[in-house]
Design an enzyme around this catalytic site. Structure first.
Site, PDB file in Angstrom:
ATOM      1  N   HIS A 281      -2.382  -1.966   5.783  1.00 57.69           N
ATOM      2  CA  HIS A 281      -2.311  -0.674   5.090  1.00 57.69           C
ATOM      3  C   HIS A 281      -1.875   0.424   6.041  1.00 57.69           C
ATOM      4  CE1 HIS A 281      -6.293   0.962   6.437  1.00 57.69           C
ATOM      5  NE2 HIS A 281      -6.726  -0.285   6.304  1.00 57.69           N
ATOM      6  N   ASP A 293      -7.337   0.227  12.681  1.00 60.90           N
ATOM      7  CA  ASP A 293      -7.498   0.306  11.220  1.00 60.90           C
ATOM      8  C   ASP A 293      -6.498   1.302  10.633  1.00 60.90           C
ATOM      9  OD1 ASP A 293      -8.516  -0.050   8.661  1.00 60.90           O
ATOM     10  OD2 ASP A 293     -10.238   1.267   8.993  1.00 60.90           O
ATOM     11  N   GLU A 327      -5.295   2.335   1.120  1.00 62.64           N
ATOM     12  CA  GLU A 327      -6.428   1.411   1.106  1.00 62.64           C
ATOM     13  C   GLU A 327      -7.743   2.135   1.343  1.00 62.64           C
ATOM     14  OE1 GLU A 327      -9.466  -1.260   2.878  1.00 62.64           O
ATOM     15  OE2 GLU A 327      -8.478   0.453   3.790  1.00 62.64           O
ATOM     16  N   GLU A 328      -7.727   3.141   2.205  1.00 62.97           N
ATOM     17  CA  GLU A 328      -8.976   3.748   2.669  1.00 62.97           C
ATOM     18  C   GLU A 328      -9.759   4.457   1.576  1.00 62.97           C
ATOM     19  OE1 GLU A 328     -10.367   3.000   5.207  1.00 62.97           O
ATOM     20  OE2 GLU A 328      -8.981   2.661   6.854  1.00 62.97           O
ATOM     21  N   ASP A 355      -6.297  -6.783   8.407  1.00 67.18           N
ATOM     22  CA  ASP A 355      -7.014  -5.514   8.310  1.00 67.18           C
ATOM     23  C   ASP A 355      -8.388  -5.634   8.969  1.00 67.18           C
ATOM     24  OD1 ASP A 355      -7.697  -2.914   7.705  1.00 67.18           O
ATOM     25  OD2 ASP A 355      -8.165  -3.309   5.603  1.00 67.18           O
ATOM     26  N   HIS A 425     -13.167   3.638  11.552  1.00 70.20           N
ATOM     27  CA  HIS A 425     -13.342   4.946  10.914  1.00 70.20           C
ATOM     28  C   HIS A 425     -13.845   6.031  11.863  1.00 70.20           C
ATOM     29  CE1 HIS A 425     -13.911   2.868   6.702  1.00 70.20           C
ATOM     30  NE2 HIS A 425     -12.718   2.651   7.239  1.00 70.20           N
TER      31      HIS A 425
END
Length: 459
Positions: A281, A293, A327-328, A355, A425
């Site tokens: 992503h 990520d 995606e997030e 991912d 994140h």
């Protein structure tokens, strides 16, 4: 005579199988050699992270990443490169994020670092202040009920289970307090939520991530605090149950924005209508450069096709790299891709996603029929020279999961996960956190599996 014929047939089958394995092993060695000697995934990642940075859906950086990935795939001479339009949410964090203990008997007022959960509403300039009520889970929240929750700030403080070797299982076991915690707390009259960062480590790093508001429930502001500060607050509450917390945020959800999935492919030479997709992503959170990520997954997926081009490999089936958007905080890109695949009558024989970061590869997992699973698992010995040992049933990824409704086998690339939730994140998920050799080994491993699927199918 019949017995001799059967024996001869078996000998020929064994001979062919050995030849096929030797041929596959030799070509897989070529793939790894090209990736490790002349790989380009690391330099792609450098550009994506350092020149573009964090790429939250709807942001100018996300738009820049779309154009970068399109140009990158065009520069490698892929047969087709195109965009799939998709409307995505446009959430903005705001410039001010303040947290503070305001009436501690021991400390008085003390600053506490906070960050808004993705998709959360902000408090506005007045902030939110109230007593903290600590809970571990939704059952404890329900037991306290409206009488003890109304008008308070709920503090979800359930850590990831450190005993679990699979850190993704530990993450799944703790993530509902972030994803659904604000809505569950609002049902009992809470006016705000504080969530312990989802980290495998007791450190001072903030972790954001999406929350999802339910229908017909007030939307209340929500922030994450570090694991260390969560333990600190919990200790203070034991001595001072009337402890109050203040936080101010200015997050807001704006109108949806037009964005794109980016698709590049090499057409199959004999079965062009059979598609093998590999992707990551393109969007990331705004706190960092989004290296693990999922910048790593994106550049590894592009690298798979580049490796085939560099080796002059002409796949039998169409091999497609997909840069999914959103995606997030919405999964709009993955859903749109599956929707268009069904609408266009596309025949995906497999889909792979990376991912889980750009760490050392250890294997793959597959969700599909028994036959499809057995086929992937039968290739495990070919990867022993490269240190991959975990070939398992069950796997995939968020963006390719909508393809399961079309009975597409989904494959998840599995790197070593022990460090992943240090960076996930967070503000420290930057280019420097990625090891070049590990990233390149991952891209080679992915290309090798896709080569085997192209050669032999999964059914």
């Amino acid at each position: 005579m019949m017995k001799k014929t059967i024996i001869l047939s078996l000998l020929l089958l064994v001979s062919f199988t050995v030849f096929s394995q030797d041929k596959d092993a030799a070509y897989i060695r070529k793939i790894y050699d090209e990736a490790l000697e002349r790989g380009e995934s690391y330099e792609m990642l450098r550009y994506l992270t350092k020149n573009i940075g964090g790429r939250l859906s709807g942001s100018p950086q996300a738009a820049a990443a779309v154009e970068w990935s399109r140009q990158q795939m065009l520069s490698y001479g892929f047969d087709t490169v195109y965009l799939q339009p998709v409307m995505v949410p446009h959430w903005v964090r705001g410039e001010v994020e303040i947290g503070r203990i305001v009436n501690s008997r021991k400390l008085g007022s003390k600053e506490i670092a906070v960050t808004s959960l993705g998709n959360a509403v902000g408090t506005g300039p007045g902030g939110t202040v109230a007593e903290l009520v600590e809970v571990q889970d939704f059952q404890q929240l329900a037991e306290l009920g409206e009488e003890k929750i109304k008008g308070k700030i709920v503090f979800f403080n359930r850590p990831m289970d450190a005993k679990l070797m699979d850190t993704f299982s530990a993450y799944s076991g703790a993530s509902n307090q972030r994803g659904s915690g604000p809505t569950e707390a609002a049902k009992y009259g809470a006016i705000g939520v504080v969530v312990r960062s989802l980290s495998s480590f007791r450190d001072d790093v903030l972790h954001t991530g999406s929350t999802n508001y339910g229908l017909n429930v007030p939307k209340i502001p929500a922030v994450a605090i570090t694991a260390k500060d969560a333990d600190f607050l919990s200790d203070l509450l034991k001595d001072d149950p009337k402890l109050q917390f203040y936080f101010e945020t200015h997050a807001q959800m704006l109108e949806d924005v037009l964005s794109y999935n980016v698709v590049g492919e090499i057409k199959g030479s004999t079965h062009p209508d059979e598609i093998i997709a590999v992707g990551g992503h393109l969007d990331s959170w705004d706190l960092s450069e989004g290296a693990h990520d999922d910048g790593a997954g994106c550049v590894q997926s592009i690298e798979v096709l580049r490796l085939f081009k560099a080796l002059d490999y002409k796949p039998k089936r169409t091999v497609r790299a997909v840069m999914f958007m959103n995606e997030e905080n919405g999964l709009r890109g993955g859903r749109k891709y599956a929707e268009l695949a069904a609408k266009n009558g596309e025949n995906h024989i497999a889909a792979m996603e990376s991912d889980r970061g750009g760490f050392l590869p250890i294997g793959f997992g597959i969700t599909g029929t028994q036959v499809e699973q057995d086929k992937l698992l039968s290739w495990a010995p070919l990867f022993e020279p490269y240190g991959l040992f975990q070939f398992k049933r069950g796997g995939g990824g968020a963006d390719i999961s909508p393809l399961r409704t079309q009975d597409v086998p989904t494959i998840g690339f599995i790197p070593d996960s022990q460090r992943y939730f240090k960076y996930h994140h967070t503000p420290i998920d930057n280019f420097e956190a990625v090891n070049q050799r590990e990233l390149e080994l991952g891209a080679a491993s992915m290309a090798a599996v896709i080569y085997l699927i192209d050669q032999h199918g999964l059914r």
